[in-house]
Motif scaffolding. Structure first.
Motif, PDB file in Angstrom:
ATOM      1  N   GLN A 180     -25.179 -11.340 -17.447  1.00 22.82           N
ATOM      2  CA  GLN A 180     -26.237 -11.938 -16.644  1.00 22.82           C
ATOM      3  C   GLN A 180     -26.858 -10.929 -15.670  1.00 22.82           C
ATOM      4  O   GLN A 180     -28.070 -10.781 -15.605  1.00 22.82           O
ATOM      5  CB  GLN A 180     -25.683 -13.132 -15.852  1.00 22.82           C
ATOM      6  CG  GLN A 180     -25.069 -14.213 -16.721  1.00 22.82           C
ATOM      7  CD  GLN A 180     -26.092 -14.844 -17.652  1.00 22.82           C
ATOM      8  OE1 GLN A 180     -27.068 -15.444 -17.203  1.00 22.82           O
ATOM      9  NE2 GLN A 180     -25.881 -14.705 -18.960  1.00 22.82           N
ATOM     10  N   LYS A 181     -26.018 -10.242 -14.902  1.00 21.08           N
ATOM     11  CA  LYS A 181     -26.541  -9.311 -13.906  1.00 21.08           C
ATOM     12  C   LYS A 181     -25.493  -8.249 -13.574  1.00 21.08           C
ATOM     13  O   LYS A 181     -24.342  -8.322 -14.021  1.00 21.08           O
ATOM     14  CB  LYS A 181     -26.959 -10.059 -12.631  1.00 21.08           C
ATOM     15  CG  LYS A 181     -25.832 -10.843 -11.965  1.00 21.08           C
ATOM     16  CD  LYS A 181     -26.343 -11.623 -10.774  1.00 21.08           C
ATOM     17  CE  LYS A 181     -25.206 -12.406 -10.106  1.00 21.08           C
ATOM     18  NZ  LYS A 181     -25.688 -13.162  -8.917  1.00 21.08           N
ATOM     19  N   ARG A 182     -25.921  -7.291 -12.781  1.00 19.91           N
ATOM     20  CA  ARG A 182     -25.043  -6.188 -12.393  1.00 19.91           C
ATOM     21  C   ARG A 182     -25.106  -5.992 -10.883  1.00 19.91           C
ATOM     22  O   ARG A 182     -26.084  -6.382 -10.229  1.00 19.91           O
ATOM     23  CB  ARG A 182     -25.461  -4.880 -13.081  1.00 19.91           C
ATOM     24  CG  ARG A 182     -26.789  -4.333 -12.571  1.00 19.91           C
ATOM     25  CD  ARG A 182     -27.298  -3.183 -13.419  1.00 19.91           C
ATOM     26  NE  ARG A 182     -28.504  -2.582 -12.877  1.00 19.91           N
ATOM     27  CZ  ARG A 182     -29.722  -3.050 -13.039  1.00 19.91           C
ATOM     28  NH1 ARG A 182     -29.920  -4.169 -13.736  1.00 19.91           N
ATOM     29  NH2 ARG A 182     -30.762  -2.429 -12.509  1.00 19.91           N
ATOM     30  N   HIS A 183     -24.066  -5.355 -10.330  1.00 21.57           N
ATOM     31  CA  HIS A 183     -24.028  -5.004  -8.911  1.00 21.57           C
ATOM     32  C   HIS A 183     -23.379  -3.634  -8.772  1.00 21.57           C
ATOM     33  O   HIS A 183     -22.286  -3.403  -9.293  1.00 21.57           O
ATOM     34  CB  HIS A 183     -23.223  -6.037  -8.097  1.00 21.57           C
ATOM     35  CG  HIS A 183     -23.042  -5.632  -6.669  1.00 21.57           C
ATOM     36  ND1 HIS A 183     -23.998  -5.859  -5.710  1.00 21.57           N
ATOM     37  CD2 HIS A 183     -22.017  -4.986  -6.042  1.00 21.57           C
ATOM     38  CE1 HIS A 183     -23.576  -5.383  -4.546  1.00 21.57           C
ATOM     39  NE2 HIS A 183     -22.372  -4.851  -4.722  1.00 21.57           N
ATOM     40  N   ASP A 222     -28.635  -4.435  -7.111  1.00 21.25           N
ATOM     41  CA  ASP A 222     -28.440  -5.644  -7.899  1.00 21.25           C
ATOM     42  C   ASP A 222     -29.620  -5.799  -8.846  1.00 21.25           C
ATOM     43  O   ASP A 222     -30.751  -5.426  -8.516  1.00 21.25           O
ATOM     44  CB  ASP A 222     -28.352  -6.875  -6.992  1.00 21.25           C
ATOM     45  CG  ASP A 222     -27.063  -6.914  -6.198  1.00 21.25           C
ATOM     46  OD1 ASP A 222     -26.026  -7.273  -6.772  1.00 21.25           O
ATOM     47  OD2 ASP A 222     -27.104  -6.576  -4.993  1.00 21.25           O
ATOM     48  N   GLY A 223     -29.359  -6.323 -10.019  1.00 19.51           N
ATOM     49  CA  GLY A 223     -30.449  -6.527 -10.949  1.00 19.51           C
ATOM     50  C   GLY A 223     -30.017  -7.347 -12.149  1.00 19.51           C
ATOM     51  O   GLY A 223     -28.814  -7.447 -12.457  1.00 19.51           O
ATOM     52  N   PRO A 224     -30.972  -7.957 -12.846  1.00 16.75           N
ATOM     53  CA  PRO A 224     -30.633  -8.731 -14.050  1.00 16.75           C
ATOM     54  C   PRO A 224     -30.285  -7.820 -15.211  1.00 16.75           C
ATOM     55  O   PRO A 224     -30.958  -6.813 -15.469  1.00 16.75           O
ATOM     56  CB  PRO A 224     -31.931  -9.504 -14.326  1.00 16.75           C
ATOM     57  CG  PRO A 224     -33.009  -8.623 -13.745  1.00 16.75           C
ATOM     58  CD  PRO A 224     -32.414  -7.972 -12.545  1.00 16.75           C
ATOM     59  N   GLY A 225     -29.220  -8.126 -15.923  1.00 13.90           N
ATOM     60  CA  GLY A 225     -28.838  -7.367 -17.105  1.00 13.90           C
ATOM     61  C   GLY A 225     -28.667  -5.887 -16.818  1.00 13.90           C
ATOM     62  O   GLY A 225     -28.410  -5.473 -15.683  1.00 13.90           O
ATOM     63  N   HIS A 245     -29.536  -8.064 -22.080  1.00 14.12           N
ATOM     64  CA  HIS A 245     -28.454  -8.987 -21.735  1.00 14.12           C
ATOM     65  C   HIS A 245     -27.515  -9.087 -22.943  1.00 14.12           C
ATOM     66  O   HIS A 245     -27.552 -10.069 -23.688  1.00 14.12           O
ATOM     67  CB  HIS A 245     -29.010 -10.365 -21.376  1.00 14.12           C
ATOM     68  CG  HIS A 245     -29.888 -10.361 -20.158  1.00 14.12           C
ATOM     69  ND1 HIS A 245     -29.414 -10.611 -18.896  1.00 14.12           N
ATOM     70  CD2 HIS A 245     -31.224 -10.110 -20.029  1.00 14.12           C
ATOM     71  CE1 HIS A 245     -30.407 -10.528 -18.032  1.00 14.12           C
ATOM     72  NE2 HIS A 245     -31.527 -10.228 -18.695  1.00 14.12           N
ATOM     73  N   PHE A 293     -20.027  -6.421 -13.307  1.00 10.76           N
ATOM     74  CA  PHE A 293     -21.023  -7.085 -14.143  1.00 10.76           C
ATOM     75  C   PHE A 293     -20.705  -8.579 -14.160  1.00 10.76           C
ATOM     76  O   PHE A 293     -19.548  -8.970 -14.330  1.00 10.76           O
ATOM     77  CB  PHE A 293     -20.995  -6.531 -15.570  1.00 10.76           C
ATOM     78  CG  PHE A 293     -21.240  -5.054 -15.647  1.00 10.76           C
ATOM     79  CD1 PHE A 293     -22.523  -4.550 -15.647  1.00 10.76           C
ATOM     80  CD2 PHE A 293     -20.172  -4.156 -15.722  1.00 10.76           C
ATOM     81  CE1 PHE A 293     -22.758  -3.188 -15.710  1.00 10.76           C
ATOM     82  CE2 PHE A 293     -20.391  -2.795 -15.792  1.00 10.76           C
ATOM     83  CZ  PHE A 293     -21.688  -2.306 -15.785  1.00 10.76           C
ATOM     84  N   THR A 294     -21.715  -9.384 -13.987  1.00  8.63           N
ATOM     85  CA  THR A 294     -21.533 -10.831 -14.007  1.00  8.63           C
ATOM     86  C   THR A 294     -21.868 -11.371 -15.397  1.00  8.63           C
ATOM     87  O   THR A 294     -22.960 -11.130 -15.923  1.00  8.63           O
ATOM     88  CB  THR A 294     -22.423 -11.507 -12.959  1.00  8.63           C
ATOM     89  OG1 THR A 294     -22.065 -11.021 -11.659  1.00  8.63           O
ATOM     90  CG2 THR A 294     -22.239 -13.020 -12.993  1.00  8.63           C
ATOM     91  N   ASP A 335     -16.973 -12.361 -13.037  1.00 11.49           N
ATOM     92  CA  ASP A 335     -17.308 -10.952 -12.837  1.00 11.49           C
ATOM     93  C   ASP A 335     -16.344 -10.068 -13.618  1.00 11.49           C
ATOM     94  O   ASP A 335     -15.125 -10.296 -13.621  1.00 11.49           O
ATOM     95  CB  ASP A 335     -17.243 -10.567 -11.353  1.00 11.49           C
ATOM     96  CG  ASP A 335     -18.326 -11.233 -10.535  1.00 11.49           C
ATOM     97  OD1 ASP A 335     -19.396 -11.528 -11.111  1.00 11.49           O
ATOM     98  OD2 ASP A 335     -18.109 -11.460  -9.325  1.00 11.49           O
TER      99      ASP A 335
END
Length: 423
Positions: free
Chosen positions: A335-338, A356-359, A364, A392-393, A404
């Motif tokens: 879904q997203k990353r940090h 932070d950002g999507p994919g 994805h 990574f979520t 996560d």
């Protein structure tokens, strides 16, 4: 009563005494008298010397005698007699390793060694002598011959390929002919600082299919903190002060580091292409059956060491995978990353940036049994070293549970940095 050398039995003189001498001492003592000459000419002594100085156990240069064999070696390679063995041993490590890991690269190295005449011509163009160990290496292996290969095959560089997004760079070990051609190109360029009397190319880079990038070079005479013989890389040829990444103090040490790198079990090779990304064995984490591993590399082309705007561009390659025996209930989609990016500075270590950002890179990916997803990105640092941590979520595809997946901490490193200025 004094015991004279000539009074000893021939076998004692030849086998117990002369076998300990170096080639100069043995040659000199053979000129004193007939008895000592005959003892000095004993085949066993020259066989030992052939093995000691040339690693020759097969009488490669002459089948008439070991002494003649040694003399043939000396006529051809005598000026390299004190550096030949360490360089030959390093190539004896490199070539079998490359033959096993990348037959395509191995074939590019199977060209005749260069000649003294070619090396002399390079020296003439440079107006400076080449380091002896550099000359010796090219008399053993004349770099890579890439002519005749397709565009795809130009990615088979001995020093590795690096790809990030749509950017691809490949570093090859130049042949003597390629070095001379590059020197001629440099001579014809305008509005650039003349490096030809200070450096000689070691490696060349192709960037995005044949566009030249930066190259490692050998310093021929002292430039600031960079000493003669050092293997370095300039990242700004237009500046009056050109910061430099220093890779080794001399060519033998650089060749040894290359051999160590190629022999590393963690060396990343994909379809015969050697990656410049470096993977640390313990740099991986597994969460909810998703395994994450990381490899890193410095990208000097996009780096800057200008004091007012220091930027060291580091690339990182993330690989996510799931074992083929994993149950389907663990299938999940990113879904997203940090990210938290930390730099080392003189005062403290503190996060300087959170991302932070999507994919990842606009994708994805879905993880399922036997699935693997790899991507590369980069980040700039304003200090020499730093590290990243993050997670990574994912969303479970069966029960929509959000969780996560941890990414292991990975460090960024770069070679020693030196500065040199022009007179």
């Amino acid at each position: 009563m004094a015991l004279l050398l000539c009074n000893l039995p021939d076998e004692v003189i030849a086998d117990s005494i002369f076998s300990l001498l170096d080639y100069k001492s043995l040659a000199r003592i053979s000129q004193t008298c007939t008895k000592l000459r005959d003892c000095a000419y004993t085949e066993g002594n020259w066989k030992v010397l052939c093995r000691r100085y040339w690693l020759d156990t097969e009488r490669e240069r002459s089948q008439s005698s070991w002494r003649v064999n040694f003399m043939e070696w000396f006529r051809d390679m005598g000026q390299y007699i004190h550096v030949y063995v360490p360089i030959r041993r390093l190539w004896n490590r490199i070539l079998p390793c490359i033959q096993e890991k990348s037959p395509v690269i191995y074939r590019t190295l199977q060209v005749p060694p260069t000649t003294e005449e070619m090396l002399n011509e390079i020296e003439r163009r440079l107006t400076e002598p080449l380091p002896l160990e550099f000359r010796c290496s090219y008399r053993i292996c004349n770099g890579q011959q890439l002519e005749g290969l397709s565009e795809r095959d130009t990615q088979f560089g001995l020093l590795g390929t690096l790809s990030v997004y749509h950017y691809t760079v490949c570093e090859v070990l130049l042949s003597a002919e390629s070095i001379l051609a590059k020197l001629n190109e440099t001579e014809n360029e305008t509005n650039v600082v003349d490096f030809t009397d200070r450096f000689v190319y070691v490696a060349g880079r192709t960037v995005n299919n044949f566009h030249r990038g930066f190259s490692k070079r050998i310093c021929l005479k002292q430039c600031g903190d960079v000493m003669p013989g050092s293997v370095c890389l300039q990242i700004d040829e237009m500046a009056r002060v050109a910061p430099t990444f220093l890779y080794a103090e001399n060519f033998i040490k650089w060749l040894e580091s290359l051999a160590n790198w190629l022999e590393d079990r963690e060396l990343m090779v994909d379809e015969g292409r050697i990656s410049q990304f470096v993977h640390e064995p313990d740099c991986w984490e597994e969460t909810e059956k998703v395994r994450v591993s990381v490899a890193t590399a410095l990208v000097p082309e996009f780096s800057s060491l200008i004091i007012s705007d220091v930027k060291l561009m580091h690339a990182y390659q993330i690989t996510m995978s799931m074992d083929d025996c994993t149950l389907p209930k663990y299938n999940c989609t990113l879904q997203k990353r940090h990210w938290e990016i930390t730099e080392y500075n003189e005062e403290s270590n503190q996060p300087i940036q959170e991302v932070d950002g999507p994919g990842v890179i606009g994708k994805h990916p879905t993880m399922q049994p036997a699935e693997k997803f790899t991507y590369a990105s980069w980040t700039p640092l304003s200090t020499k070293n730093g590290y990243m941590t993050g997670w990574f979520t994912f969303r479970n595809n069966q029960d929509s549970r959000i969780f996560d997946v941890q990414c292991p901490r990975f460090d960024f490193r770069c070679p020693e940095i030196k500065n040199f200025s022009f007179e």
